[in-house]
Design a protein around this motif. Sequence first.
Motif, PDB file in Angstrom:
ATOM      1  N   TYR A  52      11.177 -90.835  27.908  1.00 43.81           N
ATOM      2  CA  TYR A  52      11.242 -92.631  27.386  1.00 43.81           C
ATOM      3  C   TYR A  52      12.530 -93.170  27.987  1.00 43.81           C
ATOM      4  N   LYS A  53      13.526 -92.580  28.755  1.00 44.88           N
ATOM      5  CA  LYS A  53      14.940 -93.457  29.094  1.00 44.88           C
ATOM      6  C   LYS A  53      15.198 -93.895  27.969  1.00 44.88           C
ATOM      7  N   LEU A  54      15.836 -93.008  26.953  1.00 48.01           N
ATOM      8  CA  LEU A  54      16.183 -93.569  25.856  1.00 48.01           C
ATOM      9  C   LEU A  54      17.997 -93.449  25.963  1.00 48.01           C
ATOM     10  N   ARG A  55      18.704 -94.183  25.134  1.00 48.71           N
ATOM     11  CA  ARG A  55      20.061 -94.280  25.439  1.00 48.71           C
ATOM     12  C   ARG A  55      20.879 -92.777  24.057  1.00 48.71           C
ATOM     13  N   THR A  56      20.300 -92.642  23.473  1.00 47.49           N
ATOM     14  CA  THR A  56      20.383 -91.337  22.736  1.00 47.49           C
ATOM     15  C   THR A  56      19.572 -90.011  22.289  1.00 47.49           C
ATOM     16  N   PRO A  57      19.925 -89.037  22.493  1.00 45.59           N
ATOM     17  CA  PRO A  57      19.193 -87.989  22.495  1.00 45.59           C
ATOM     18  C   PRO A  57      18.404 -87.685  21.049  1.00 45.59           C
ATOM     19  N   VAL A  58      17.261 -87.158  21.145  1.00 50.88           N
ATOM     20  CA  VAL A  58      16.650 -87.313  19.665  1.00 50.88           C
ATOM     21  C   VAL A  58      15.800 -85.952  19.271  1.00 50.88           C
ATOM     22  N   VAL A  59      16.287 -85.362  19.092  1.00 50.13           N
ATOM     23  CA  VAL A  59      15.533 -84.247  18.089  1.00 50.13           C
ATOM     24  C   VAL A  59      13.960 -84.208  17.631  1.00 50.13           C
ATOM     25  N   LEU A  60      13.615 -82.644  18.529  1.00 44.13           N
ATOM     26  CA  LEU A  60      12.039 -83.633  17.795  1.00 44.13           C
ATOM     27  C   LEU A  60      11.390 -81.609  17.796  1.00 44.13           C
ATOM     28  N   ARG A  61      10.829 -81.416  16.820  1.00 48.56           N
ATOM     29  CA  ARG A  61      10.918 -80.000  16.312  1.00 48.56           C
ATOM     30  C   ARG A  61       8.714 -80.551  16.302  1.00 48.56           C
ATOM     31  N   ARG A  62       8.417 -78.886  16.571  1.00 47.44           N
ATOM     32  CA  ARG A  62       6.712 -78.988  16.321  1.00 47.44           C
ATOM     33  C   ARG A  62       7.380 -78.139  15.973  1.00 47.44           C
ATOM     34  N   LEU A  63       5.993 -78.322  15.193  1.00 47.86           N
ATOM     35  CA  LEU A  63       5.019 -76.864  13.502  1.00 47.86           C
ATOM     36  C   LEU A  63       3.906 -76.561  14.747  1.00 47.86           C
ATOM     37  N   TRP A  64       3.603 -74.672  14.329  1.00 48.00           N
ATOM     38  CA  TRP A  64       2.735 -74.637  14.816  1.00 48.00           C
ATOM     39  C   TRP A  64       1.470 -75.569  14.138  1.00 48.00           C
ATOM     40  N   VAL A  65       0.511 -74.945  15.073  1.00 44.58           N
ATOM     41  CA  VAL A  65      -1.302 -75.965  14.450  1.00 44.58           C
ATOM     42  C   VAL A  65      -1.899 -75.195  15.423  1.00 44.58           C
ATOM     43  N   VAL A  66      -3.578 -74.962  14.537  1.00 48.82           N
ATOM     44  CA  VAL A  66      -4.186 -74.332  15.619  1.00 48.82           C
ATOM     45  C   VAL A  66      -4.653 -75.072  16.302  1.00 48.82           C
ATOM     46  N   PRO A  67      -4.789 -74.262  17.949  1.00 44.61           N
ATOM     47  CA  PRO A  67      -4.937 -75.758  19.010  1.00 44.61           C
ATOM     48  C   PRO A  67      -6.173 -75.876  19.787  1.00 44.61           C
ATOM     49  N   THR A  68      -7.022 -77.050  18.421  1.00 45.66           N
ATOM     50  CA  THR A  68      -8.400 -76.913  18.156  1.00 45.66           C
ATOM     51  C   THR A  68      -8.149 -78.311  18.710  1.00 45.66           C
ATOM     52  N   TYR A  69      -6.741 -79.445  18.847  1.00 46.56           N
ATOM     53  CA  TYR A  69      -7.186 -81.138  18.982  1.00 46.56           C
ATOM     54  C   TYR A  69      -8.330 -80.886  20.051  1.00 46.56           C
ATOM     55  N   GLY A  70      -8.578 -80.536  21.028  1.00 44.64           N
ATOM     56  CA  GLY A  70      -8.886 -81.610  21.881  1.00 44.64           C
ATOM     57  C   GLY A  70     -10.583 -80.813  21.841  1.00 44.64           C
ATOM     58  N   TRP A  71     -11.332 -80.823  21.056  1.00 41.17           N
ATOM     59  CA  TRP A  71     -12.643 -79.751  20.342  1.00 41.17           C
ATOM     60  C   TRP A  71     -13.301 -81.446  20.054  1.00 41.17           C
ATOM     61  N   GLY A  72     -13.351 -82.156  20.273  1.00 41.65           N
ATOM     62  CA  GLY A  72     -13.885 -83.814  19.574  1.00 41.65           C
ATOM     63  C   GLY A  72     -13.419 -83.328  17.981  1.00 41.65           C
ATOM     64  N   SER A  73     -14.620 -83.806  17.306  1.00 42.41           N
ATOM     65  CA  SER A  73     -14.305 -84.251  15.674  1.00 42.41           C
ATOM     66  C   SER A  73     -13.789 -83.014  15.149  1.00 42.41           C
ATOM     67  N   PRO A  74     -14.514 -82.394  15.156  1.00 42.53           N
ATOM     68  CA  PRO A  74     -14.362 -80.975  13.924  1.00 42.53           C
ATOM     69  C   PRO A  74     -13.059 -80.521  14.502  1.00 42.53           C
ATOM     70  N   GLY A  75     -12.858 -79.928  15.916  1.00 42.89           N
ATOM     71  CA  GLY A  75     -11.568 -79.659  16.393  1.00 42.89           C
ATOM     72  C   GLY A  75     -10.351 -80.437  16.514  1.00 42.89           C
ATOM     73  N   PHE A  76     -10.387 -81.756  16.000  1.00 40.34           N
ATOM     74  CA  PHE A  76      -9.015 -82.732  15.577  1.00 40.34           C
ATOM     75  C   PHE A  76      -9.588 -82.241  14.007  1.00 40.34           C
ATOM     76  N   TYR A  77      -9.950 -82.297  12.922  1.00 43.86           N
ATOM     77  CA  TYR A  77      -9.909 -82.606  11.957  1.00 43.86           C
ATOM     78  C   TYR A  77      -9.369 -81.169  11.530  1.00 43.86           C
TER      79      TYR A  77
END
Length: 376
Positions: A52-77
């Motif tokens: 994003y071309k930000l002026r300051t560093p931003v810490v991003l924490r990524r938490l484990w999830v079941v990798p189903t977000y791209g599987w339609g509504s059931p996968g999202f939920y």
Amino acid sequence: MKIYYLVNARIPTEKAHGIQLAKMCEAMIEQGADLEIVVPARGHCLNVSEFYKLRTPVVLRRLWVVPTYGWGSPGFYLGTISFMISYLFYFWWKRLRGEKFIIYTSDIDQFSFSFMPFIGAKYFSEIHEAKKWRLTFVWFFKFISGAIVINEFIRNELVKTYGLEPQKIIIQPNGIDLAMFNISVSLGEARSKLKLPQGRKIALYVGQIYDWKGLGVLVEAAKNLPEGCDIYVVGGTAEGLAKTLNRGDIPGNLVCMGFRPYDEVPVWLAAADILILLGTRDNDYSFYSTSPMKLFEYMAGKRPIVAADTPAIRHIVGGGEVWFYEPDNAGTLAQKIGYILNHPDETKDKIERAFNLVKKYEWRARAKAILDLIRI
């Protein structure tokens, strides 16, 4: 005190909610906040500040999830439920270690709030649209420490629907990075840089192609523009526009440029003769609720603005800053564009008023007001 910005979304993303989140985090950190973004582990692990071309560093924490977000509504939920479990244990672990913190979130989805009261920490949320009654929201708002809404309509709906105490709500429209958009580039220089024709008039729409924005008026307006005038769309393809509108009669003077990098947008604004802001009666969010960042960017771009006459847009500007067209009426949109092109001497005062008004909507001012609420 530590602030965790919790959001159920793929970050970074080219979508507008990602830009809003990133610029808010940048502004909060510049106001002295100790902040960390917490998201599900989706997509590529890219550096937020670089993306994003930000002026300051931003810490991003990524938490484990079941990798189903791209599987339609059931996968999202399924993916969302796993994210909810992940953030619950993540914050419980923080509390067991004695850490004091506040959670800040945004209503990008309607479901992942549900575990927030179980964490046992203060939480605040940005609410960007009026919420229909849901039992999960009753639970969520019962324990919320404060809400940040983008206009008065949403505040009134929260009070009416959920009995949220008015003193827990502040109104803060979206914002603008003036330094980014206030550039010294002439129209001709901008067109040369973008390889656009110098001899034609350009009415520009910047934004992604979503059906709730009322994009159909662009097609009809383009058919009725003066000779030598084009409408350019930055944020989607002609194929995407035709698919969204379910029509194949896209005129030749409606030119779709696809997705462009966010840091290129100021140059596009400088290359335009007129800027178009849409809104439709056919969608309550578009008509009543949205606080489009694009409006602020247009105001900073110092070009004439033609905007849909909706309550959401009227919340920010009036006829002294923009030209209004009747929502969903392509004839009035084309008429306003033609009028501006034929009366360029009348644009200076509105452009100046718009620029002076947008100065109060900088991200840093918004961040300060929100941090003042959080720290009470």
